[in-house]
Write a protein that holds these residues in place. Structure first.
Motif, short mmCIF file in Angstrom:
data_model
loop_
_atom_site.label_atom_id
_atom_site.label_comp_id
_atom_site.label_asym_id
_atom_site.label_seq_id
_atom_site.Cartn_x
_atom_site.Cartn_y
_atom_site.Cartn_z
N ARG A 1 -13.87 14.86 35.77
CA ARG A 1 -12.96 14.29 36.76
C ARG A 1 -12.06 13.29 36.04
O ARG A 1 -12.48 12.67 35.07
CB ARG A 1 -13.70 13.56 37.88
N LYS A 2 -10.83 13.12 36.55
CA LYS A 2 -9.95 12.11 36.00
C LYS A 2 -9.07 11.56 37.10
O LYS A 2 -8.92 12.17 38.17
CB LYS A 2 -9.10 12.65 34.86
N SER A 3 -8.49 10.42 36.83
CA SER A 3 -7.58 9.78 37.77
C SER A 3 -6.44 9.16 36.98
O SER A 3 -6.68 8.56 35.93
CB SER A 3 -8.32 8.69 38.55
N SER B 1 -3.00 6.73 37.76
CA SER B 1 -2.26 6.00 38.79
C SER B 1 -1.29 5.04 38.13
O SER B 1 -1.49 4.61 37.00
CB SER B 1 -3.21 5.24 39.71
#
Length: 120
Positions: free
Chosen positions: A113-115, A117
């Motif tokens: 998973r990655k984010s 922003s």
């Protein structure tokens, strides 16, 4: 996604920014992803012990983590091309023997998973 870690001997000279500026487009072209997705961290290791411990040896161990699914041929090409780039950029102290290694590692797609922003 490519996550790249470069561990290097304390005496080795490696101009990190120029190296990464060539590395990211190279990785992207071989695996077919945007260079903007590449992330590289550089770590100067505290001490290196190579072979019998002779101090006139230096090393770079470079690991490239990719989402699983690329063929063995693509990973081999990537490792060979990155090794050639390392040979161009890594500069040992005069008289030192230089050991370079590149490993391409699969990351499980199901658990990754990655984010990303922007600052607020």
């Amino acid at each position: 996604m490519p996550q790249i870690t470069v561990d290097r001997s304390p005496t080795l000279r490696l101009d990190r920014r120029p190296f990464a500026a060539e590395l990211h487009p190279l990785v992207a072209s071989v695996i077919g992803s945007p260079a903007a997705d590449c992330k590289t961290r550089f770590r100067r290791i505290e001490e290196a012990f190579i072979g019998d411990g002779t101090p006139e040896r230096a090393m770079v161990l470079l690991e490239i983590r990719l989402l699983a699914g690329r063929s063995a041929e693509v990973k081999t090409e990537l490792a060979e091309r990155v090794l050639a780039l390392l040979e161009k950029h890594a500069v040992p102290e005069p008289g030192d023997e230089l050991h370079l290694a590149v490993e391409v590692v699969d990351v499980d797609r199901a658990s990754y998973r990655k984010s990303v922003s922007a600052a607020r």
